[in-house]
Design a protein around this motif. Sequence first.
Motif, PDB file in Angstrom:
ATOM      1  N   LYS A  17     -14.769  41.834 -40.977  1.00 29.14           N
ATOM      2  CA  LYS A  17     -14.313  41.616 -42.343  1.00 29.14           C
ATOM      3  C   LYS A  17     -13.005  40.842 -42.293  1.00 29.14           C
ATOM      4  CE  LYS A  17     -16.612  45.333 -44.703  1.00 29.14           C
ATOM      5  NZ  LYS A  17     -16.464  46.340 -45.752  1.00 29.14           N
ATOM      6  N   SER A  19     -10.125  41.434 -43.464  1.00 28.65           N
ATOM      7  CA  SER A  19      -8.949  42.254 -43.128  1.00 28.65           C
ATOM      8  C   SER A  19      -8.858  42.528 -41.632  1.00 28.65           C
ATOM      9  CB  SER A  19      -8.968  43.571 -43.900  1.00 28.65           C
ATOM     10  OG  SER A  19     -10.074  44.355 -43.502  1.00 28.65           O
ATOM     11  N   THR A  25      -6.209  41.953 -48.347  1.00 33.81           N
ATOM     12  CA  THR A  25      -7.075  42.049 -49.527  1.00 33.81           C
ATOM     13  C   THR A  25      -6.500  43.079 -50.486  1.00 33.81           C
ATOM     14  OG1 THR A  25      -8.458  43.729 -48.487  1.00 33.81           O
ATOM     15  CG2 THR A  25      -9.142  41.444 -48.208  1.00 33.81           C
ATOM     16  N   ASP A  28     -11.325  47.021 -51.243  1.00 40.15           N
ATOM     17  CA  ASP A  28     -12.479  46.905 -50.340  1.00 40.15           C
ATOM     18  C   ASP A  28     -13.501  45.872 -50.800  1.00 40.15           C
ATOM     19  OD1 ASP A  28     -11.483  48.715 -48.535  1.00 40.15           O
ATOM     20  OD2 ASP A  28     -12.638  50.418 -49.309  1.00 40.15           O
ATOM     21  N   ASP A  31     -12.854  42.435 -49.526  1.00 43.17           N
ATOM     22  CA  ASP A  31     -12.788  42.298 -48.077  1.00 43.17           C
ATOM     23  C   ASP A  31     -14.114  41.717 -47.555  1.00 43.17           C
ATOM     24  OD1 ASP A  31     -11.794  42.407 -45.543  1.00 43.17           O
ATOM     25  OD2 ASP A  31     -11.785  44.590 -45.390  1.00 43.17           O
ATOM     26  N   TYR A  59      -8.996  36.934 -50.485  1.00 39.23           N
ATOM     27  CA  TYR A  59      -8.079  37.418 -49.459  1.00 39.23           C
ATOM     28  C   TYR A  59      -7.003  36.398 -49.144  1.00 39.23           C
ATOM     29  CZ  TYR A  59     -11.868  35.012 -46.954  1.00 39.23           C
ATOM     30  OH  TYR A  59     -12.832  34.120 -46.562  1.00 39.23           O
TER      31      TYR A  59
END
Length: 119
Positions: A17, A19, A25, A28, A31, A59
């Motif tokens: 992901k 992150s 981010t 969730d 992400d 992000y």
Amino acid sequence: MKSILKSDYKKLDLIGKASELGAITKNDKDDAKVYEKKIGSITNADSSFAVFRSEKGQYLVEYPFSEHAIVVEGSVIITDMNTGLSQQYSIGEGWVVEKGQKVTFEVGEEGFTKVYWAF
């Protein structure tokens, strides 16, 4: 290589992901899962070529290298955090980001794929 850049992007390797790669981010759902396939590198140089795909998300990235990228599938909105300027990039359009620059990626439902040169 055309098949990797277009319809067969799913042959790219899931690298995690956003992150997990150092991106920030807000939550969730932003992400995004990201994929990559290294194409090559220049011997004795800190330079590489790759295909990168991001699913939907938003992000912030602080670039660990300089990059020249061209969108080959989908589109993305990139905002330069220093200037606040935003630009949407679609197929065939590209950008250059300098090492240390902070940008926000906004990726829509269809995701986006880029081919890039990191230097």
